[in-house]
Design an enzyme around this catalytic site. Sequence first.
Site, short mmCIF file in Angstrom:
data_model
loop_
_atom_site.label_atom_id
_atom_site.label_comp_id
_atom_site.label_asym_id
_atom_site.label_seq_id
_atom_site.Cartn_x
_atom_site.Cartn_y
_atom_site.Cartn_z
N HIS A 1 -3.82 -4.11 1.42
CA HIS A 1 -3.17 -3.35 0.35
C HIS A 1 -2.65 -4.28 -0.73
CE1 HIS A 1 -1.21 0.74 -0.47
NE2 HIS A 1 -1.09 0.01 -1.57
N ASP A 20 1.32 -4.57 -0.10
CA ASP A 20 1.38 -3.71 -1.28
C ASP A 20 1.77 -4.54 -2.50
OD1 ASP A 20 1.20 -1.52 -2.92
OD2 ASP A 20 2.93 -0.45 -2.10
#
Length: 422
Positions: A59, A303
């Site tokens: 991610h 992320d």
Amino acid sequence: MSSLLIKNIRAVDAKNDLITDVLIQDGKIAEVGKNIHSRGEDIIDGTDLVLMPSLFDMHVHLRDPGFTHKEDVLTGCSAALAGGVTGLLAMPNTNPPCDNPETVRGIIEKAADTGVDVYPVGCITGKMNGEGLCDYEALKAAGCICISDDGRPVKNAEQMREALELSKTNGLLVASHCEDLDIINGGIMNKGDVSEKLEVRRMDRASEDYITARELILATSANARIHICHVSTEGSAAIIRFAKSRGIKVTCETGPHYFMLTDKLLEKRDADYRMNPPLRTQEDVRAIIAAIKDGTIDCIITDHAPHTAEEKADFEKAPNGVVGLETSLAASLTALYHTGEISLNRIVELMCVNPRRILGLELPAIQVGKTADLVIADINRTWTVEPEKLHSKSHNTVFKGMTLTGKPLVTISKGVIRYDAR
């Protein structure tokens, strides 16, 4: 191709943990054992260091194309290598969105010589706005192995179900950003005591829990795989745990900030502590750690979401997101290994093996014949995170000023040293 001999190192993969020598030749692990004699290879003294398979981050936002003032493929891959990462999924909320083969191929071409295997994630829906399903076969042919509208959920449940149905034949992993935008309604941080104190718009945890439950219902209907992105709430972890117990084909991930930090940091009114989903409560932190320990959570990701200092300057108006590629291993070692929560083998499973397993890639191990994608780390070195020293273009790290224990020193990609901070 040159050879490399690593002497007297603690080699740790998902199953093994031993002191050994490791010989690398022609991009592969050629020999593992004690007292390997040099035949002219470059030599690294691994005494008191740890050799692990390199990390794969499922991610990452490289911001390329369209937002290269924040990050680009080259700087993002440089940051990845500094964090021990040699493979990543690049999320599709670029400009243009990654909903066409040309954009996919462009990203892959830019990353070709970096030493990082970059897999662009294709959009589920056109322009990530629900404008019909994308041409998944074309995206796959261009190099996609995963599809997502990450950065936002797929609002239309039937479109999501159709994408899941199609995934059974095209083999693409469907990954979901589980936040209901109507429930969030412009909120900028977790709904709770701190948000009330600061008198700012709040993000109710129901937004994550609801879409998580929806996706699992849809995956059950389609009898298809679903991957849940960046799990942050106790409720979402419990829903996924129940789904796994019922045989639903679900995998999931979380980031270090969700098992280390809480929304109390937002009392500083510093937008570097804002991300989607947001920092939650201490109860959520404990629940995420429990979900890591019992196998509910499959992967640790970052992320990684770069934003400039100018963009982050206004606490209430700044975009959400934090960088994380260079701190993920250190943060995970600090919070999970050095506290005795999980073993080093389990760290390898979460950060190196499981992401590749979920994506159908070669499983890494320190074994003869395996690709030499490796990281050498000093797992006991303490260091303070200084944002200005990060390799990323943007420095919006949630760990700024924190002391972490464990640091990648050398990253090896296909037998070649691509990062060396010894």
